[in-house]
Design a protein around this motif. Structure first.
Motif, short mmCIF file in Angstrom:
data_model
loop_
_atom_site.label_atom_id
_atom_site.label_comp_id
_atom_site.label_asym_id
_atom_site.label_seq_id
_atom_site.Cartn_x
_atom_site.Cartn_y
_atom_site.Cartn_z
N ASP A 71 0.81 -1.23 0.00
CA ASP A 71 0.00 0.00 0.00
C ASP A 71 0.84 1.28 0.00
O ASP A 71 2.01 1.27 0.36
CB ASP A 71 -0.97 0.00 1.19
N ALA A 72 0.18 2.39 -0.39
CA ALA A 72 0.84 3.69 -0.47
C ALA A 72 0.28 4.62 0.60
O ALA A 72 -0.55 4.23 1.42
CB ALA A 72 0.62 4.28 -1.86
N LEU A 73 0.74 5.86 0.59
CA LEU A 73 0.37 6.83 1.63
C LEU A 73 -0.33 8.05 1.03
O LEU A 73 -0.08 8.41 -0.12
CB LEU A 73 1.64 7.32 2.33
N PRO A 74 -1.15 8.73 1.84
CA PRO A 74 -1.76 9.97 1.37
C PRO A 74 -0.77 11.13 1.44
O PRO A 74 -0.85 11.99 2.32
CB PRO A 74 -2.94 10.17 2.33
N VAL A 75 0.19 11.14 0.55
CA VAL A 75 1.25 12.16 0.52
C VAL A 75 1.29 12.71 -0.91
O VAL A 75 1.13 11.96 -1.87
CB VAL A 75 2.62 11.51 0.87
N VAL A 76 1.49 14.02 -1.04
CA VAL A 76 1.63 14.62 -2.37
C VAL A 76 3.11 14.52 -2.78
O VAL A 76 3.98 15.08 -2.13
CB VAL A 76 1.18 16.11 -2.37
N GLU A 77 3.34 13.76 -3.84
CA GLU A 77 4.73 13.48 -4.25
C GLU A 77 5.45 14.72 -4.75
O GLU A 77 4.91 15.51 -5.51
CB GLU A 77 4.73 12.39 -5.34
N GLU A 78 6.71 14.85 -4.33
CA GLU A 78 7.54 15.97 -4.80
C GLU A 78 8.92 15.46 -5.18
O GLU A 78 9.92 16.06 -4.81
CB GLU A 78 7.67 17.03 -3.69
N THR A 79 8.99 14.35 -5.88
CA THR A 79 10.30 13.81 -6.25
C THR A 79 10.78 14.34 -7.59
O THR A 79 11.97 14.31 -7.87
CB THR A 79 10.25 12.27 -6.36
N LYS A 90 -1.57 10.80 -3.48
CA LYS A 90 -1.24 9.40 -3.16
C LYS A 90 0.18 9.17 -3.63
O LYS A 90 0.54 9.56 -4.74
CB LYS A 90 -2.18 8.43 -3.89
N MET A 91 0.96 8.53 -2.78
CA MET A 91 2.35 8.31 -3.15
C MET A 91 2.92 7.07 -2.45
O MET A 91 2.61 6.82 -1.29
CB MET A 91 3.18 9.53 -2.73
N HIS A 92 3.79 6.36 -3.16
CA HIS A 92 4.54 5.29 -2.52
C HIS A 92 5.70 5.95 -1.78
O HIS A 92 6.84 5.95 -2.25
CB HIS A 92 5.04 4.27 -3.55
N ALA A 93 5.37 6.54 -0.62
CA ALA A 93 6.37 7.29 0.14
C ALA A 93 7.02 6.43 1.22
O ALA A 93 7.81 6.93 2.01
CB ALA A 93 5.72 8.53 0.76
N CYS A 94 6.66 5.14 1.25
CA CYS A 94 7.28 4.27 2.25
C CYS A 94 8.00 3.11 1.55
O CYS A 94 8.43 2.16 2.18
CB CYS A 94 6.24 3.75 3.23
N THR A 339 18.22 2.14 0.31
CA THR A 339 17.68 2.48 -1.00
C THR A 339 18.29 3.78 -1.53
O THR A 339 17.75 4.44 -2.38
CB THR A 339 16.14 2.62 -0.93
N GLY A 340 19.45 4.14 -0.98
CA GLY A 340 20.12 5.38 -1.39
C GLY A 340 19.78 6.50 -0.43
O GLY A 340 18.61 6.68 -0.10
N LYS A 341 20.80 7.21 0.05
CA LYS A 341 20.54 8.26 1.04
C LYS A 341 19.71 9.39 0.44
O LYS A 341 19.97 9.84 -0.67
CB LYS A 341 21.86 8.82 1.57
N GLY A 342 18.69 9.83 1.19
CA GLY A 342 17.81 10.87 0.70
C GLY A 342 16.73 11.17 1.73
O GLY A 342 16.84 10.72 2.87
N PRO A 343 15.67 11.90 1.32
CA PRO A 343 14.60 12.22 2.24
C PRO A 343 14.02 10.97 2.92
O PRO A 343 13.99 9.90 2.32
CB PRO A 343 13.54 12.89 1.35
N ALA A 344 13.58 11.15 4.16
CA ALA A 344 13.08 10.05 4.98
C ALA A 344 11.82 9.43 4.39
O ALA A 344 11.13 10.06 3.56
CB ALA A 344 12.77 10.55 6.39
N ILE A 345 11.50 8.20 4.83
CA ILE A 345 10.24 7.59 4.42
C ILE A 345 9.08 8.44 4.95
O ILE A 345 9.22 9.13 5.94
CB ILE A 345 10.10 6.11 4.89
N HIS A 346 7.98 8.37 4.25
CA HIS A 346 6.75 9.15 4.53
C HIS A 346 6.91 10.63 4.14
O HIS A 346 6.03 11.43 4.42
CB HIS A 346 6.28 9.01 5.99
N GLN A 347 8.05 11.00 3.54
CA GLN A 347 8.25 12.38 3.09
C GLN A 347 8.01 12.48 1.58
O GLN A 347 8.26 11.52 0.84
CB GLN A 347 9.68 12.85 3.41
N PRO A 348 7.57 13.67 1.11
CA PRO A 348 7.21 13.83 -0.32
C PRO A 348 8.39 13.63 -1.27
O PRO A 348 8.19 13.36 -2.45
CB PRO A 348 6.71 15.27 -0.42
#
Ligand code: NI
Length: 371
Positions: A71-79, A90-94, A339-348
């Motif tokens: 499942d994914a999260l209710p997050v607005v993706e900003e990648t 909706k975003m696979h932010a996790c 999975t490569g250093k970057g923004p934390a899980i659950h972040q856009p």
């Protein structure tokens, strides 16, 4: 098409098409399509979303399970990725898209290497992990009844791609939730003596609750309590009649969960009484703590060595994962995959380095094939 390219194209499809907990219909259909095409058996079980694939080895051996949440999260993706979510909000932010495709890759590889497989493997594509209770849907189907050990992974953006974080013992916390409603008597802000102000009561409860961690729990046991929401009143000159507090308790040891449930209620109720008010307490138990079995940890280290993947000691986390429900009765092991250093899980901005997909599928395959 070579396997890596295939898996990356699946991954991008899952990433573009995220679905929230228990709405994973398209995701489930896509997984089913890919696995069926490869001749992999899907167990007939009553799951609204999610599915269980099975690979039967050519020789006798244990029944193992690999759990992948979908499942994914209710997050607005900003990648800014070319394959970013096509569904705003909706975003696979996790990284569950990564877990899904790693499970698919593992199933495809195991299917090809059935001759080497002793026993049976169930690859569980689990719905609703973000609700913290999706694993219960899997348990209800009885597919776990004959499983002797269960494996799980999670994306980790604090590590370089392909670096595994493995630890023995408690990996993440039990997740419980509480809600306290303080009931006083509303009145004019200028005449508090005409009522019972619930706000100082709520404040006293917030302070007193922290004493559970410092005064009641064994100092060697990790535990925390966070009050995360306080709501009372509508305006500046009226004393409200009630105040609501909500929060979460995180523990590792089973007995501490019981202790917290008892103490939160005692402190809330008795503090309220001391102030001439009353308090109602609701306790909602979530998932237990994830615990990594010693023997399985050893196996996961050996498989890492075989796959030439670096391993770093993993710190335990006060976060939770409902994987723990699956391993309540049997040993389990849950590995963090860099999975490569970057923004934390659950972040856009959270993103998975695609180069980690095939190595993860290979790793899981070696893990399961190891005797
Ligand atoms: Ni997750």
């Amino acid at each position: 098409m070579e396997l890596e390219k295939k898996l990356i194209s699946y991954f991008e499809w899952f990433h573009r098409n995220p679905e929230l907990s228990y709405e994973e219909y398209g995701t489930t259909a896509r997984i089913r399509e890919i696995l069926t095409e490869a001749g992999i058996e899907i167990l007939p079980c009553k799951l609204e979303t999610g599915l269980v694939a099975v690979i039967r080895g050519k020789s006798e051996g244990p029944v193992q399970a690999l759990r992948c949440d979908i499942d994914a999260l209710p997050v607005v993706e900003e990648t800014g990725l070319s394959y970013a979510s096509e569904y705003k909000g909706k975003m696979h932010a996790c990284g569950h898209d990564f877990h899904t495709v790693s499970g698919i890759g593992c199933a495809l590889l195991l299917q090809e290497r059935r001759q080497e497989l002793a026993g049976t493997v169930k690859v569980i594509f689990q719905p609703g992990e973000e609700s913290s209770l999706g694993a219960l849907k899997i348990l209800e189907t009885n597919v776990m009844d004959d499983v002797e050990m269960v494996w799980g992974i999670h994306a980790d953006p604090t590590n370089e791609a392909g670096v595994l974080g493995i630890r023995e013992g408690y990996v993440s916390a039990a997740v419980d939730r509480f809600k306290i409603t303080v009931k006083g008597v509303g009145c004019h802000g200028a005449h508090p003596d005409d009522g019972t102000d619930p706000i100082p009561v709520a404040a006293a409860i917030v302070t007193a609750l922290q004493c559970i961690v410092t005064r009641n729990v064994n100092a060697f046991h990790p535990a925390l309590l966070s009050v995360t929401r306080i709501e009372a009143g509508k305006t500046w000159n009226v004393i409200p009649e009630s105040a609501v507090l909500e929060g979460t308790v995180r523990t590792m040891n089973r007995e501490d969960r019981v202790l917290f449930e008892k103490r939160v209620a005692e402190i809330a109720r008795n503090t309220a009484v001391a102030y001439g008010a009353a308090a109602e307490v609701e306790w909602t138990a979530g998932c237990p703590a994830v615990y990594n079995d010693e023997k399985m940890v050893k196996k996961s280290m050996e498989a890492a060595e075989k796959c030439k993947l670096a391993v770093v000691p993993e710190e335990s986390s006060m976060g939770g994962d409902d994987f723990s429900f699956l391993e309540e009765e049997i040993p389990g092991c849950y590995v963090k995959v860099g999975t490569g250093k970057g923004p934390a899980i659950h972040q856009p901005g959270f993103a998975v380095d695609e180069r980690v997909i095939l190595p993860t599928a290979n790793y899981l395959t070696e893990l399961i094939l190891a005797r």
